[in-house]
Scaffold this motif. Structure first.
Motif, PDB file in Angstrom:
ATOM      1  N   TRP A 173     -39.566   7.040  11.353  1.00  0.00           N
ATOM      2  CA  TRP A 173     -38.665   5.994  11.791  1.00  0.00           C
ATOM      3  C   TRP A 173     -39.199   4.647  11.322  1.00  0.00           C
ATOM      4  O   TRP A 173     -40.385   4.342  11.491  1.00  0.00           O
ATOM      5  N   SER A 213     -36.665   7.252   6.142  1.00  0.00           N
ATOM      6  CA  SER A 213     -35.338   7.576   6.652  1.00  0.00           C
ATOM      7  C   SER A 213     -34.314   7.611   5.526  1.00  0.00           C
ATOM      8  O   SER A 213     -34.277   6.704   4.692  1.00  0.00           O
ATOM      9  N   LEU A 265     -31.546   6.968  17.304  1.00  0.00           N
ATOM     10  CA  LEU A 265     -31.424   8.169  16.482  1.00  0.00           C
ATOM     11  C   LEU A 265     -30.206   8.993  16.876  1.00  0.00           C
ATOM     12  O   LEU A 265     -29.440   9.441  16.014  1.00  0.00           O
ATOM     13  N   ALA A 313     -42.591   8.225  15.159  1.00  0.00           N
ATOM     14  CA  ALA A 313     -42.462   6.772  15.346  1.00  0.00           C
ATOM     15  C   ALA A 313     -43.716   6.217  16.004  1.00  0.00           C
ATOM     16  O   ALA A 313     -44.346   6.877  16.836  1.00  0.00           O
ATOM     17  N   TRP A 346     -38.654  13.426  13.787  1.00  0.00           N
ATOM     18  CA  TRP A 346     -38.917  12.010  13.534  1.00  0.00           C
ATOM     19  C   TRP A 346     -40.236  11.608  14.177  1.00  0.00           C
ATOM     20  O   TRP A 346     -40.508  11.953  15.319  1.00  0.00           O
TER      21      TRP A 346
END
Length: 241
Positions: A238, A5, A67, A21, A19
């Motif tokens: 993330w 990030s 986010l 995660a 993104w």
């Protein structure tokens, strides 16, 4: 491909941000994310039959809120979502950020643009499913033909390339399954670029659509579809903090 990030998160109009995660988080994160959710999100979390599905939903929604909070410089708990008649989520009272989300097992992908309609999908590449049978039910005639033309060892991956591209396209269009999966065609060959090949309904212009393949983790396939042409697609991971 997947970068840490950035310190300063800036999304330009000619960019898309993706993104990745991991939703497998400890109880501390789960508790923190649950506090961010709206009453209707908490109600949805309670409806899942299995606890793991509930935890993944809470984590995905919590990360999504964090986010969006970064992009809009706002409190994640104060974000209100609105939904189209086909269920596509958006941010209430905000036209400056568009997003889409998908998760499979413990992996989630989040997509953001400023002005473009966008759709994203991720799937675990399950080697045990009957890809030919499912393709015959949902894919176009040409897609089935192209899938069966692949070497046997590539057909499962080819199937998931096709499936995620079609799901991402449907989500970008925003019309749900009122836009049948067999009424448009995408490429699926593992060694060729992702493309939208044809649309069997109006409007039929395929040139305005961009499709990207994503590899968030081993044994997962992902696709991004954008209604427009962007200069850059940036992929972030993330980080727990």
């Amino acid at each position: 491909m997947w970068l840490n990030s950035p310190d300063n998160l800036i999304l330009s109009e000619d960019e898309a941000h993706i993104w990745r995660a991991d939703l497998d988080l400890d109880e501390c994160f789960q508790g923190s994310f649950l506090k961010l959710l709206s009453p209707d999100e908490k109600k949805r979390a309670r409806k899942f039959r299995f606890a793991k599905d509930s935890r993944n939903f809470i984590a995905a929604r919590g990360i999504l809120r964090l986010l969006i909070g970064k992009y809009l410089e706002t409190n994640p708990a104060e974000i209100t979502f609105q939904y189209s008649e086909f269920g596509k989520p958006g941010i209430a009272n905000n036209d400056s950020l568009r997003f889409n989300i998908s998760h499979s097992q413990n992996i989630a992908l989040f997509a953001f643009t400023k002005i473009f309609n966008i759709g994203i999908d991720v799937e675990f590449v399950n080697p045990n499913i009957e890809v030919k049978e499912i393709a015959a039910r949902f894919f176009s005639t040409n897609e089935v033909k192209n899938l069966l033309a692949l070497p046997e060892a590539q057909q499962t991956l080819g199937f998931f390339h096709c499936w995620t591209r079609k799901e991402a396209f449907i989500k970008a269009v925003g019309e749900g399954l009122s836009f049948p999966l067999d009424k448009f065609e995408v490429s699926l060959e593992p060694d060729k670029p992702a493309k939208l090949l044809a649309i069997d309904r109006q409007p039929k212009d395929v040139s305005k659509w961009s499709i990207y393949s994503l590899s968030p983790e081993p044994n997962f396939a992902g696709s991004l579809v954008i209604e427009g042409l962007v200069e850059k697609v940036k992929c972030w991971s993330w980080q727990k903090s």
